[in-house]
Scaffold this motif. Structure first.
Motif, short mmCIF file in Angstrom:
data_model
loop_
_atom_site.label_atom_id
_atom_site.label_comp_id
_atom_site.label_asym_id
_atom_site.label_seq_id
_atom_site.Cartn_x
_atom_site.Cartn_y
_atom_site.Cartn_z
N UNK A 1 3.97 16.80 -11.96
CA UNK A 1 4.45 15.63 -11.23
C UNK A 1 3.46 15.24 -10.16
N UNK A 2 3.28 13.94 -9.98
CA UNK A 2 2.34 13.44 -8.98
C UNK A 2 2.83 13.78 -7.58
N UNK A 3 1.87 13.98 -6.66
CA UNK A 3 2.21 14.24 -5.28
C UNK A 3 2.63 12.98 -4.56
N UNK A 4 3.09 13.14 -3.33
CA UNK A 4 3.64 12.01 -2.58
C UNK A 4 2.60 10.94 -2.31
N UNK A 5 1.38 11.35 -1.94
CA UNK A 5 0.34 10.36 -1.66
C UNK A 5 -0.07 9.62 -2.93
N UNK A 6 -0.09 10.31 -4.05
CA UNK A 6 -0.42 9.65 -5.32
C UNK A 6 0.65 8.64 -5.71
N UNK A 7 1.91 8.96 -5.43
CA UNK A 7 2.99 8.02 -5.74
C UNK A 7 2.87 6.77 -4.87
N UNK A 8 2.45 6.96 -3.61
CA UNK A 8 2.22 5.81 -2.75
C UNK A 8 1.19 4.88 -3.39
N UNK A 9 0.10 5.48 -3.87
CA UNK A 9 -0.97 4.67 -4.50
C UNK A 9 -0.46 4.02 -5.78
N UNK A 10 0.25 4.79 -6.59
CA UNK A 10 0.75 4.26 -7.86
C UNK A 10 1.61 3.02 -7.64
N UNK A 11 2.45 3.04 -6.63
CA UNK A 11 3.30 1.90 -6.31
C UNK A 11 2.47 0.64 -6.10
N UNK A 12 1.42 0.76 -5.29
CA UNK A 12 0.59 -0.41 -4.98
C UNK A 12 -0.26 -0.83 -6.18
N UNK A 13 -0.73 0.15 -6.94
CA UNK A 13 -1.58 -0.16 -8.09
C UNK A 13 -0.79 -0.87 -9.18
N UNK A 14 0.45 -0.45 -9.40
CA UNK A 14 1.27 -1.12 -10.41
C UNK A 14 1.59 -2.55 -10.00
N UNK B 1 8.79 4.81 -4.92
CA UNK B 1 7.50 5.48 -4.82
C UNK B 1 6.93 5.41 -3.40
N UNK B 2 7.28 4.36 -2.68
CA UNK B 2 6.79 4.23 -1.29
C UNK B 2 7.66 5.10 -0.39
N UNK B 3 7.03 5.86 0.52
CA UNK B 3 7.81 6.80 1.36
C UNK B 3 8.71 6.08 2.35
N UNK B 4 9.88 6.68 2.54
CA UNK B 4 10.82 6.22 3.57
C UNK B 4 11.40 7.46 4.24
N UNK B 5 11.96 7.25 5.43
CA UNK B 5 12.67 8.33 6.14
C UNK B 5 11.85 9.60 6.31
N UNK B 6 10.69 9.57 6.92
CA UNK B 6 10.03 8.39 7.47
C UNK B 6 8.96 7.84 6.52
N UNK C 1 -5.32 3.15 4.99
CA UNK C 1 -6.11 1.92 4.99
C UNK C 1 -6.80 1.77 3.64
N UNK C 2 -6.04 1.38 2.63
CA UNK C 2 -6.55 1.30 1.27
C UNK C 2 -6.10 0.00 0.63
N UNK C 3 -6.81 -0.38 -0.41
CA UNK C 3 -6.44 -1.56 -1.20
C UNK C 3 -6.34 -1.12 -2.66
N UNK C 4 -5.25 -0.46 -3.05
CA UNK C 4 -5.11 -0.03 -4.44
C UNK C 4 -5.11 -1.21 -5.40
N UNK C 5 -5.57 -0.94 -6.60
CA UNK C 5 -5.61 -1.97 -7.63
C UNK C 5 -7.03 -2.25 -8.09
N UNK C 6 -7.13 -2.96 -9.19
CA UNK C 6 -8.44 -3.26 -9.78
C UNK C 6 -9.33 -4.04 -8.83
N UNK C 7 -8.79 -5.06 -8.17
CA UNK C 7 -9.61 -5.84 -7.24
C UNK C 7 -10.09 -4.97 -6.09
N UNK C 8 -9.23 -4.07 -5.62
CA UNK C 8 -9.64 -3.16 -4.55
C UNK C 8 -10.74 -2.22 -5.00
#
Length: 490
Positions: free
Chosen positions: A52-65, A194-199, A206-213
């Motif tokens: 399973x992907x880690x928390x930071x990877x899930x953050x990135x996956x959310x933005x990349x999708x 996928x994006x973290x909450x609480x907190x 400071x990243x720009x996930x995705x192909x354009x990034x």
């Protein structure tokens, strides 16, 4: 049972995984070449035996999708999101649409490779064509073998073989427009959480996930960082690293595109050839790690050199916690760990320093460090993470010898001489003169007082004496040496 006959008008499924881009995407290109409507789908499968992907990877996956969905929408297609067992979701999609073929870029990690092969075998038995491609590596694992027909275990021969045999694919931008695919309902990405909450701990990301990034990061690196890469990549206060690793991991950019961009810069004379070559060697090291994992599936769990499994690791929860929180009392180590937590990234040189500290100063099993990195790095990659931790531990293929033990003070003084990196991430030491910033316990009392530093209060004293820890690590190495001798005797 799902059974379909081949139909020239039936849609085909484009199964995205870690190839979240439209340019230089072989599965997409081949799907488009069929002339059939394309159904782009991403399945979020958390129960397939794949790590399973880690928390930071899930953050990135959310933005990349989200970025991929936007790109597809701009070309007339909808990204279908499905959560759950991948085969179940693919079969549902086949039943809903009449699709009779699946195109995908392969994953080469052993568990994913086996899962995909099993899915393809069962689908083919039901008349569904499955076609896989290499969209993530410079060379497909298995395509580079040594003179004995086995996988390379030493990097330099591997690099030479790849340079000699691998051929860059032609650059493609992907189809300008999709059309004709039936509308299919999918999940709402917000429901995946996928994006973290609480907190929400990602405020400093400071990243720009995705192909354009990814394309922007490559352009920025080639025009700014590459010219001083060979030396600058070791200076954590400088912006000389590529910051491409998460874009490469999620397949937002093809590694060949990065290679060619560096080579073209050298050919144009904007950077020296040796700078481009150094960067290309790092791309090849990434491939080397992936090939090793494909051929040696236990790499994340067991020492590649089995005698190192005899290492007498210590149970030190207090030490491990101090390491994760950046409170070891060694500024270069603490700065790296705080950078990691705050940004999801850590400078390459500092990664080696903090890994050496955990493994050799604290004598804590490298697997615990690898697991922490897996959860906190936006570029967490099973092959690279495992290989690089084993490299520091001395247990990997073509690894640094275990007795190479980084001194965290001299490493800081050498690579962060002005302490700019340390002071950025450890504000408690911001007023301390640079000459003392990497060993504040050696500073005169009046200097500490004038700098507002109270050891043990505002900043911790070292949790371990490096000289003694080094001796302890070398003594532990004798256990491995004895294990090696016993094995040789047998």
């Amino acid at each position: 049972m799902t059974t379909k006959a081949q139909d020239g008008s039936a849609p085909v499924i484009l199964w995205f995984r870690r190839d979240l881009r439209l340019a230089d995407n072989p599965a997409l290109n081949q799907a488009y070449a069929t002339g059939r409507p394309i159904l782009p789908v991403y399945t979020h499968d958390e129960g397939a035996g794949v790590r399973a992907a880690g928390a930071a990877s899930l953050w990135w996956l959310d933005k990349s999708l989200r970025a991929l969905a936007t790109s597809l929408a701009g070309r007339g297609a909808t990204l279908i999101l499905r959560r759950g067992d991948a085969e179940t979701q693919l079969r549902r999609l086949i039943d809903e649409t009449g699709a009779d073929a699946i195109f995908l870029n392969r994953l080469f990690e052993p568990a994913a490779w086996t899962r995909d092969a099993d899915i393809a075998h069962r689908l083919k038995a039901d008349g569904i064509e499955c076609r896989g491609f290499n969209g993530s590596l410079l060379a497909r694992p298995g395509s580079l073998l040594n003179g004995s027909g086995g996988p390379y275990k030493v990097f330099t021969p591997f690099m030479k073989a790849l340079r000699a045999r691998a051929e860059p694919p032609a650059h493609t931008n992907g189809p300008r427009a999709f059309g004709g695919a039936p509308h299919v309902a999918g999940d709402d990405l917000d429901d995946w959480g996928l994006h973290p909450t609480r907190p929400d701990w990602s405020g400093g990301f400071d990243w720009a996930p995705g192909e354009d990034g990814g394309i922007a990061a490559l352009h920025r690196f080639v025009t700014e960082g590459l010219k001083d890469y060979a030396d600058g990549r070791d200076r954590p206060a400088q912006a000389a690293t590529s910051r491409l690793s998460p874009h490469l991991h999620f397949g937002e950019i093809n590694p060949w595109r990065a290679w060619i961009a560096a080579r073209d810069a050298a050919d144009a004379g904007t950077v020296a050839p040796d700078q481009a070559d150094k960067f290309i060697a790092e791309l090849i090291w990434r491939d080397f790690s992936a090939h090793l994992l494909h051929h040696f599936p236990t790499l994340p769990d067991k020492a590649f050199r089995p005698e190192y499994d005899a290492m007498p690791w210590r149970e030190d929860e207090a030490g491990f916690t101090a390491w994760t929180r950046g409170l070891t009392g060694y500024p270069i180590v603490d700065a790296g760990m705080r950078e990691l937590w705050a940004t999801g990234m850590m400078h390459n040189r500092v990664r080696m320093i903090v890994a050496s500290f955990l493994i050799k100063d604290l004598l804590i099993d490298w697997r615990r460090g690898e697991a922490w990195f897996w959860d906190t790095l936006v570029d967490a990659d099973l092959a690279s993470n495992s290989q690089n931790w084993q490299w520091v531990a001395g247990s990997g293929a073509d690894a640094s010898p275990y007795f190479r033990i980084f001194n965290p003070v001299t490493q800081g003084q050498k690579f962060d001489a002005e302490a700019r990196y340390v002071k950025r991430w450890i504000p408690e030491l911001a007023r301390l003169p640079a000459r003392w910033a990497h060993a504040p316990w050696e500073a005169p009392p009046e200097v500490l007082r004038d700098s507002g530093v109270r050891l043990g209060a505002t900043y911790p004293r070292p949790i371990v004496d490096h000289a003694r820890a080094r001796d302890r690590a070398l003594a532990a190495l004798k256990t491995v040496t004895a294990e090696r001798q016993d094995a040789a005797a047998d």
